[in-house]
Design an enzyme around this catalytic site. Sequence first.
Site, mmCIF file in Angstrom:
data_model
loop_
_atom_site.group_PDB
_atom_site.id
_atom_site.type_symbol
_atom_site.label_atom_id
_atom_site.label_comp_id
_atom_site.label_asym_id
_atom_site.label_seq_id
_atom_site.Cartn_x
_atom_site.Cartn_y
_atom_site.Cartn_z
ATOM 1 N N TRP A 174 29.268 -5.492 -17.345
ATOM 2 C CA TRP A 174 28.349 -5.485 -18.476
ATOM 3 C C TRP A 174 29.076 -5.788 -19.784
ATOM 4 O O TRP A 174 28.617 -6.587 -20.592
ATOM 5 C CB TRP A 174 27.620 -4.159 -18.535
ATOM 6 C CG TRP A 174 26.516 -4.048 -19.548
ATOM 7 C CD1 TRP A 174 26.292 -2.994 -20.381
ATOM 8 C CD2 TRP A 174 25.461 -5.002 -19.829
ATOM 9 N NE1 TRP A 174 25.170 -3.222 -21.155
ATOM 10 C CE2 TRP A 174 24.643 -4.441 -20.840
ATOM 11 C CE3 TRP A 174 25.141 -6.256 -19.321
ATOM 12 C CZ2 TRP A 174 23.524 -5.120 -21.357
ATOM 13 C CZ3 TRP A 174 24.031 -6.921 -19.834
ATOM 14 C CH2 TRP A 174 23.238 -6.360 -20.828
ATOM 15 N N ASP B 216 13.412 -1.501 -16.499
ATOM 16 C CA ASP B 216 14.719 -1.248 -15.897
ATOM 17 C C ASP B 216 14.571 -0.597 -14.526
ATOM 18 O O ASP B 216 15.352 -0.856 -13.599
ATOM 19 C CB ASP B 216 15.533 -0.339 -16.834
ATOM 20 C CG ASP B 216 17.026 -0.597 -16.731
ATOM 21 O OD1 ASP B 216 17.443 -1.401 -15.886
ATOM 22 O OD2 ASP B 216 17.783 0.029 -17.501
ATOM 23 N N LYS C 203 24.846 3.806 -19.963
ATOM 24 C CA LYS C 203 23.686 4.576 -19.534
ATOM 25 C C LYS C 203 24.157 5.789 -18.741
ATOM 26 O O LYS C 203 24.687 5.630 -17.641
ATOM 27 C CB LYS C 203 22.761 3.700 -18.684
ATOM 28 C CG LYS C 203 22.225 2.475 -19.417
ATOM 29 C CD LYS C 203 21.458 1.544 -18.496
ATOM 30 C CE LYS C 203 20.918 0.331 -19.238
ATOM 31 N NZ LYS C 203 20.202 -0.616 -18.346
ATOM 32 N N LYS D 53 16.608 6.018 -14.218
ATOM 33 C CA LYS D 53 16.273 4.909 -13.317
ATOM 34 C C LYS D 53 17.334 4.694 -12.248
ATOM 35 O O LYS D 53 17.020 4.258 -11.118
ATOM 36 C CB LYS D 53 16.031 3.629 -14.123
ATOM 37 C CG LYS D 53 17.215 3.161 -14.969
ATOM 38 C CD LYS D 53 18.078 2.137 -14.276
ATOM 39 C CE LYS D 53 19.240 1.711 -15.149
ATOM 40 N NZ LYS D 53 20.047 0.640 -14.506
ATOM 41 N N THR E 212 16.136 -2.256 -11.051
ATOM 42 C CA THR E 212 17.194 -1.476 -10.399
ATOM 43 C C THR E 212 16.773 -0.998 -9.021
ATOM 44 O O THR E 212 17.610 -0.878 -8.122
ATOM 45 C CB THR E 212 17.580 -0.270 -11.277
ATOM 46 O OG1 THR E 212 17.758 -0.706 -12.625
ATOM 47 C CG2 THR E 212 18.879 0.353 -10.805
ATOM 48 N N SER F 171 21.493 -4.612 -7.525
ATOM 49 C CA SER F 171 21.575 -3.233 -8.014
ATOM 50 C C SER F 171 22.638 -2.431 -7.265
ATOM 51 O O SER F 171 22.548 -2.238 -6.046
ATOM 52 C CB SER F 171 20.220 -2.550 -7.866
ATOM 53 O OG SER F 171 20.315 -1.159 -8.081
ATOM 54 N N GLU G 282 26.283 4.394 -11.767
ATOM 55 C CA GLU G 282 26.109 5.552 -12.646
ATOM 56 C C GLU G 282 25.191 6.613 -12.042
ATOM 57 O O GLU G 282 25.320 7.797 -12.337
ATOM 58 C CB GLU G 282 25.564 5.111 -14.006
ATOM 59 C CG GLU G 282 26.555 4.354 -14.874
ATOM 60 C CD GLU G 282 27.491 5.276 -15.647
ATOM 61 O OE1 GLU G 282 27.633 6.462 -15.265
ATOM 62 O OE2 GLU G 282 28.087 4.810 -16.628
ATOM 63 N N GLY H 137 17.527 -1.829 -20.967
ATOM 64 C CA GLY H 137 16.555 -2.796 -20.505
ATOM 65 C C GLY H 137 16.936 -3.336 -19.142
ATOM 66 O O GLY H 137 18.032 -3.085 -18.641
ATOM 67 N N VAL I 168 31.095 0.931 -10.873
ATOM 68 C CA VAL I 168 30.546 2.273 -11.002
ATOM 69 C C VAL I 168 29.037 2.233 -10.831
ATOM 70 O O VAL I 168 28.342 1.483 -11.511
ATOM 71 C CB VAL I 168 30.895 2.876 -12.389
ATOM 72 C CG1 VAL I 168 30.224 4.236 -12.563
ATOM 73 C CG2 VAL I 168 32.408 3.002 -12.543
#
Length: 335
Positions: free
Chosen positions: A13, A246, A107, A193, A250, A256, A283, A138, A281
């Site tokens: 990201w 999102d 996030k 999410k 995801t 994802s 999350e 998003g 990672v």
Amino acid sequence: MPSDIAVVGAGAWGTALAKVLADKGEQVTLWCHGADSFRQIAETRENRIYLPHISLPANIKATQSLRETVSDKHLVICAVPSHVVREVFAQVAASVAAETMILCGTKGLEEGSLKTMGELLSDLFGPARQARHAFLSGPTFAIEVARQLPAAVTVAAGDEQVARSIQQVLSTQNLRVYTSSDIVGVQMGGVVKNIIAIAAGVSDGLSLGQNARAALITRGLAEMTRLAVRMGGDPATLAGLPGLGDLIVTCAGDLSRNRAVGLQIAHGKSLQGITASTRAVAEGVRNTRSVRLLAQRLGVDMPIVEQMDQVLYAGKEPGQAVRDLMLRSLKAEAG
């Protein structure tokens, strides 16, 4: 006056955001924690570990110096995983100018304290600088953003001018940026999410069908909204890009990481084996327990989150978790 832009974190990201900005002509300094990523970007203009086959412009300067990254910058973007944000930024908080805007693209909740990234940044930089902090969320997969495929995101800030300034900086013909004043809602949509996406992966891995996935997404949205509203968020935010948008990508997208974790769990792989097999990672794995504890503290009912915590950390069979969700006491949908 500070100039140029810093991106702290050269994962997928962070690298994608750096490329978006550099493609616009911005001078970007990208902090790399790992020596391998640093060398690859500096020598080959590619981050083969996290964002392979993407050529990075020459106006992205890779560095392993945190202080060099954040000093004298107009905008600093946080793109490191949530569990290291405090550790990383505590080292250089004093080097970030008071007028610098900080955009958090991370996030998650902080483990232990259960603080949002906004609360964590307030700890690090002081409440007086909260107006310069903004939050990005998003439905975005990094590789698609880096490939300049169309996407839309939301930037939330308490100061409308800060949100608009970042909106102008980030917007391109392929990345549409909306603004919001709902800092809590934008952050919490991005947290919850990921956990629902693990559940969706479990459902898909057990071949429970598209009806089941749709139900998980919809009821996951209800859980997400309940928690965010209890924390002061606007339910309308959760019906938009940072929430429903999102959540859909995801839970249903093949790119994802969190859905992939659920798929592997459904196929019998251990959480330890899953996390050991990748440097990326997911999350949701770390945040499942934090969200469950926060929901308990606030008295918010989050049955999907509770079941995923049992599956991830108590050895519960995924199929039994699904059965327990289906056999909960009957209630009205809006309840």
